[in-house]
Write a protein that holds these residues in place. Structure first.
Motif, PDB file in Angstrom:
ATOM      1  N   GLY A   1       0.862  -1.220   0.130  1.00  0.00           N
ATOM      2  CA  GLY A   1      -0.074   0.036  -0.033  1.00  0.00           C
ATOM      3  C   GLY A   1       0.803   1.340   0.008  1.00  0.00           C
ATOM      4  N   LEU A   2       2.085   1.210  -0.485  1.00  0.00           N
ATOM      5  CA  LEU A   2       2.877   2.539  -0.426  1.00  0.00           C
ATOM      6  C   LEU A   2       2.870   2.959  -2.056  1.00  0.00           C
ATOM      7  N   GLY A   3       1.983   4.206  -1.915  1.00  0.00           N
ATOM      8  CA  GLY A   3       1.611   4.902  -3.048  1.00  0.00           C
ATOM      9  C   GLY A   3       1.477   3.932  -4.293  1.00  0.00           C
ATOM     10  N   ALA A   4       2.139   4.235  -5.572  1.00  0.00           N
ATOM     11  CA  ALA A   4       1.956   3.560  -6.409  1.00  0.00           C
ATOM     12  C   ALA A   4       3.227   2.555  -6.738  1.00  0.00           C
ATOM     13  N   GLY A   5       3.857   2.198  -5.603  1.00  0.00           N
ATOM     14  CA  GLY A   5       5.294   1.499  -5.715  1.00  0.00           C
ATOM     15  C   GLY A   5       6.467   2.538  -5.919  1.00  0.00           C
TER      16      GLY A   5
ATOM     17  N   ALA B   1       4.453  13.903  -5.948  1.00  0.00           N
ATOM     18  CA  ALA B   1       3.771  13.253  -6.400  1.00  0.00           C
ATOM     19  C   ALA B   1       2.247  13.470  -6.076  1.00  0.00           C
ATOM     20  N   PRO B   2       1.125  13.239  -6.921  1.00  0.00           N
ATOM     21  CA  PRO B   2      -0.071  13.359  -6.344  1.00  0.00           C
ATOM     22  C   PRO B   2      -0.596  12.106  -5.471  1.00  0.00           C
ATOM     23  N   GLN B   3       0.171  10.993  -5.687  1.00  0.00           N
ATOM     24  CA  GLN B   3      -0.320   9.678  -5.078  1.00  0.00           C
ATOM     25  C   GLN B   3      -0.089   9.958  -3.641  1.00  0.00           C
ATOM     26  N   ARG B   4      -0.917   9.102  -2.766  1.00  0.00           N
ATOM     27  CA  ARG B   4      -0.747   9.212  -1.249  1.00  0.00           C
ATOM     28  C   ARG B   4       0.182   8.290  -1.088  1.00  0.00           C
ATOM     29  N   GLY B   5       1.042   8.509   0.045  1.00  0.00           N
ATOM     30  CA  GLY B   5       2.117   7.493   0.549  1.00  0.00           C
ATOM     31  C   GLY B   5       3.158   7.255  -0.514  1.00  0.00           C
ATOM     32  N   GLN B   6       3.301   8.217  -1.568  1.00  0.00           N
ATOM     33  CA  GLN B   6       4.566   8.013  -2.484  1.00  0.00           C
ATOM     34  C   GLN B   6       5.715   8.329  -1.865  1.00  0.00           C
ATOM     35  N   ILE B   7       5.854   9.085  -0.920  1.00  0.00           N
ATOM     36  CA  ILE B   7       6.776   9.190  -0.251  1.00  0.00           C
ATOM     37  C   ILE B   7       7.508   8.314   0.482  1.00  0.00           C
ATOM     38  N   LEU B   8       6.736   7.391   0.924  1.00  0.00           N
ATOM     39  CA  LEU B   8       7.249   6.202   1.836  1.00  0.00           C
ATOM     40  C   LEU B   8       7.689   5.233   0.696  1.00  0.00           C
ATOM     41  N   ALA B   9       6.951   5.048  -0.537  1.00  0.00           N
ATOM     42  CA  ALA B   9       7.893   4.075  -1.589  1.00  0.00           C
ATOM     43  C   ALA B   9       9.124   4.534  -1.853  1.00  0.00           C
ATOM     44  N   GLN B  10       9.148   5.870  -2.198  1.00  0.00           N
ATOM     45  CA  GLN B  10      10.464   6.542  -2.533  1.00  0.00           C
ATOM     46  C   GLN B  10      11.314   6.158  -1.548  1.00  0.00           C
ATOM     47  N   LEU B  11      11.107   6.425  -0.078  1.00  0.00           N
ATOM     48  CA  LEU B  11      12.096   6.246   0.733  1.00  0.00           C
ATOM     49  C   LEU B  11      12.819   4.771   0.792  1.00  0.00           C
ATOM     50  N   VAL B  12      11.707   4.085   0.613  1.00  0.00           N
ATOM     51  CA  VAL B  12      12.043   2.618   0.644  1.00  0.00           C
ATOM     52  C   VAL B  12      13.112   2.215  -0.392  1.00  0.00           C
ATOM     53  N   GLY B  13      12.785   3.005  -1.838  1.00  0.00           N
ATOM     54  CA  GLY B  13      13.724   2.706  -2.994  1.00  0.00           C
ATOM     55  C   GLY B  13      15.161   3.410  -2.324  1.00  0.00           C
ATOM     56  N   ILE B  14      15.080   4.795  -2.032  1.00  0.00           N
ATOM     57  CA  ILE B  14      16.355   5.278  -1.548  1.00  0.00           C
ATOM     58  C   ILE B  14      17.101   4.425  -0.706  1.00  0.00           C
ATOM     59  N   ALA B  15      16.364   3.880   0.244  1.00  0.00           N
ATOM     60  CA  ALA B  15      16.944   3.199   1.292  1.00  0.00           C
ATOM     61  C   ALA B  15      17.672   1.873   0.520  1.00  0.00           C
ATOM     62  N   THR B  16      16.834   1.135  -0.368  1.00  0.00           N
ATOM     63  CA  THR B  16      17.365   0.032  -1.130  1.00  0.00           C
ATOM     64  C   THR B  16      18.842   0.437  -1.968  1.00  0.00           C
ATOM     65  N   LEU B  17      18.674   1.559  -2.594  1.00  0.00           N
ATOM     66  CA  LEU B  17      19.875   1.942  -3.252  1.00  0.00           C
ATOM     67  C   LEU B  17      21.017   2.461  -2.319  1.00  0.00           C
ATOM     68  N   LEU B  18      21.061   2.772  -1.249  1.00  0.00           N
ATOM     69  CA  LEU B  18      21.974   3.253  -0.075  1.00  0.00           C
ATOM     70  C   LEU B  18      22.349   1.839   0.504  1.00  0.00           C
TER      71      LEU B  18
END
Lengths: 428, 428, 428
Positions: free
Chosen positions: A169-173, A358-375
């Protein structure tokens, strides 16, 4: 034409994406020229031969092997905590039977083939004037075969980062239409590893006094390359919007304008910052700012409004010269192309800003998971892989090579044999 | 892809226009390189940083403010003599809600954003080697915010020049598919104002004897830039044919071929004229001829036959070297890029020729009204606005700056720090 | 937009082909830059002015006259041995009524107009540093008016080579989607004639000792040009797949990837071969290898699998440096751009490999008939025509011209007037 004989009319969107991808190599050509211009004249042929060959290595390595792991066709999935984790693709090598694949899968490979070549140029630019050709190719091959395919599968190939929305349920992934993470943060992590493993250029940080300024040998290459890069980025962002974000074609114009505004905003603020700090605008840093703005657009352009794209670029343009200076003066890192600030930091900021705007709700969380994965995953993985390569193919030329220049040492001849070059003893 | 989920299939023509516009920045890149090559080596970085930043300023200023006045959405109309005069657009700032606009309006903004950046480069080229960066940006901003939007609204945004056919029976209204008037005559008027206000380069017109020849510092940039510009023009003309002239897609091939023939014809005749006059063809003037042919195509390409496009180019190619010489020798005007001959005169001739050769009845009258508007309203308006800017931001660098070169003076470093440059005392 | 007013929706494939062709001039721009970079600095402006003007001459000559003979509209057919031999087109001059032609015919002319300009650059590159401008234009005009139209009609215009399948059951007829034969073998035959008729550069083959190495004056132009050429080739191959091979749009992605793999494979193997032979990779030969790989893709890309495209490129990349060396050392042929190896040999090998790897039965026979026609008819025809031109417009500048450099001698000024150039007495 195929009209009469082809009953199923081809869809417009895939054909558009294909057309855009024909323009995407301008990002490769532009960045190669920028990197060559930011280096020394005695390394220019090596820089560009390295870039062309990195493109070649990347095309072959990714088409031959990497694409198997990146694709959305077959995939290995494991289930944990009641959720499925799709972690790697399992396709055919050397694009076997490609022309029978669904169009979308074919286009994905073309996008990724060009994207991984762009990623391979980023560490190469950071190693300018001292990194050996063979090391450049080995790092590009490593990115193409292993790390990029895995990351691309996670982000674009239906992998678990893409499924964060559906599964958690994190934004659009995790969203990264133009490759801010898959290309620029990954390539920027490679740049970090290269400057660490290869060390600074001779004479860059003298025992006494300040770091030596080593201006690029051709500012026209650098600035003209920026204009070409703009077009390559517009192409990548437009194609990615269709392929990875499934955007409506009506979203494309905003994507293109956002790309332009991100670059423009970043250039503008870098220009002001350097003017204020140094009394004059700095052309190289302005080029870095422009490119950093483009990198932010790789994440944002298809998702946010023009005003948000502009703001994201402006912030990055303020940060870029400060980051470049901090890396050089505070950390004694020698990154001739500014790759760490432009690609690594620009990519991270773009991914974050995309979540914010981004307009989607929760998108920031999805982005943070991605950033954490990158780092947390890819930054150390890149470092380990590059360290391993460094043991087999030492990154750095020996000191003779650096004194002679990479062109003479590695190619046996210079880029500009008829032009008289200043002898600049302070660098010898 | 969007197929299954998008019931309304997107129209082909707008998507084509979008694809063409992705190529249009090659006109900006090509012209920037031509201008840099025609200037001195000690101003090359400043010339190109100026160009990139003019693009940035134009994108931001037009997207932020200018587009409100240019667009076809809302418009202010007043009625006089029983006719309605649509004189300015009234849109939202910073492209608010853009992605909800009709596709045609979005594409119009993208076209205009790129077109106004191209227009901003024209005065900058005329001010080469002496015009300050800040002045270049101020003039570009002025064009982007005020004059270009007004003109673009009149010509492309449903304004009164576009309505000349409907309101007064003059052909199909004023036609300018590729921006011969909106971009090149407007930008060329700016070039006229710049050479007037900034004056000639030091040493260009010595007290005794003839004008000093100051050849461009890099002919390969100039000629290679011409080839890139061809592609940018083909893109602008094709996109404009769809967007502004509502041409059938079946008209596009002729448009592209006409663009090629206009440039080719002009180059050919400039080559012959310079060969006859000077005993040898002149590479810089040939480049000017090629570009002037392209400028004529901005008006003609989508409207006329290949034979007419060729003739229009040939005439312009004869005129270009004679105009350049007349401006320099008879009027003591120092225009390093030939912008006045290429863009101002080329645009006017192209608009006129389009009226002569277009199939519509009465088109020549509509074109003459447009030309009169450009000369009677926009030429003085540009001059007044630039004069005002000149008081706030003096166009010309002080004499120290000119002696040092614009790169050292404005940027603190040269474009080619490692290359040995001839000291050319005669220019000092 | 044209939606409401145009009942028949335009087909997608022709519009795609048009879009691709807007990118095709990058092949012209890229090759021009490569050729200029491979020559001497004192000929660079002449090399590039020659290239731009060759494009202009080719556009005008082909659009004016050549297109009449190339087209598929009217055609002269004679019957022999119970078979019809369609040998030449009979269209209108100067593209009369073009906008009423079927879209496919219009697109064919646009493709050919750009293709013949590319062909004209190939002999010009081989004549670098000694061939007169007028001779370059005369040879380009001869190709555009006579030989290319005839060959293009045979191959693409419904001529007898295209009909080999229908008439004699040889595969699908002679297939050459991207111009490996019509552009590169034809242009390469012109290069052979030029090096033969113009002779070697002064000092290239001294009376005693080995051939003199004359490295290109700017390796960055050469290598950057290679990246632009890749895009031009992707565009030509994609457009040709639609126009000449009637490929499904779903075949386009493979075509683009094959183009990339052919270039990449060839670069890779040239790099290894030169590294083994000379101890270091050779940048110029690597550029030649990359281009030769692209030339093979002109025949293969739309027909074969990615693996086959890669193998075809790899073989060509091995052959290229060996061919260049053999021509220079064994046959004392001075071909500064490597045109004979890259275009002539690359084109022949590509056409053959396309026959070997294409899925159609009997395709190899059709390809061999085409190759035999190129070698048996067009190679001697090019030679005879160029020999005739050489009598009217001697190819070679006189010895003063060569000593001064082509720029000073033919244009009255150099490409880089402000840069200090090494005096290299050994070449004088």
């Amino acid at each position: 034409m195929t009209t009469a004989s082809t009953p199923p009319v081809p869809d417009l969107a895939p054909m558009l994406a294909f057309g855009f991808l024909l323009l995407a190599p301008l990002a490769i050509a532009g960045l190669s020229l920028v990197n060559a211009g930011l280096g020394r004249s005695r390394s220019a042929a090596q820089a560009l031969l390295g870039s062309v060959a990195i493109a070649a290595v990347s095309f072959i390595a990714f088409a031959g092997v990497g694409a198997c792991f990146a694709g959305a066709g077959g995939a290995a999935v494991f289930t944990a905590a009641g959720k499925s984790w799709n972690w790697i693709g399992t396709g055919a090598i050397l694009l076997g039977q490609m022309s029978k694949w669904p169009m979308e899968a074919q286009l994905g490979v073309l996008f990724e083939c060009l994207a991984v070549a762009l990623a391979g140029l980023i560490p190469w630019g950071a190693g300018a004037d001292r990194m050996r050709l063979a090391a450049g190719w080995a790092t590009a091959a490593a990115l193409s075969v292993v790390l990029f395919p895995l990351l691309a599968h996670w982000v674009w190939g239906g992998g678990w980062l893409a499924e964060l929305g559906a599964n958690f349920g994190l934004g659009a992934g995790f969203l990264d239409g133009g490759g801010a993470g898959t290309v620029h943060v990954l390539g920027g992590a490679g740049a970090l590893a290269v400057v660490w493993l290869a060390g600074a250029r001779r004479g860059k940080f003298p025992k006494e006094g300040l770091a030596t300024a080593m201006p690029g040998h051709n500012a026209t290459y650098v600035l003209f390359g920026c204009l070409l890069a703009l077009m390559g980025w517009m192409a990548f962002n437009s194609a990615g919007a269709l392929l990875w974000l499934h955007a409506e074609p009506s979203r494309l114009v905003v994507t293109a304008i956002n790309t332009m505004l991100a670059a423009a905003g970043a250039l503008g603020s870098t220009l002001v910052v350097t003017w204020v700090r140094f009394g004059k605008p700095d052309a190289s840093l302005c080029a870095n700012g422009w490119l950093a703005g483009l990198v932010t657009s790789s994440a944002c352009a298809a998702l946010v409004s023009p005003a948000a794209a502009l703001v994201t670029g402006v912030v990055m343009g303020i940060a870029t010269p400060l980051l470049v200076e901090a890396l050089e003066l505070a950390l004694s890192i020698d990154d001739p192309s500014g790759a760490i600030s432009v690609h690594f930091m620009g990519g991270l900021w773009g991914l974050f800003a995309a979540g914010v705007f981004a307009p989607q709700r929760g998108q920031i969380l999805a982005q943070l998971v991605g950033i954490a994965t990158l780092l947390g995953v890819f930054l150390p993985a890149v470092y380990l892989l590059f360290e391993l390569i460094h043991r087999l193919v030492p990154f750095r030329v020996d000191s003779d090579g650096e004194r002679l220049g990479m062109d003479l040492y590695e190619l046996g001849g210079g880029a500009y044999p008829e032009f008289v070059i200043h002898r600049d003893e302070s660098y010898h």
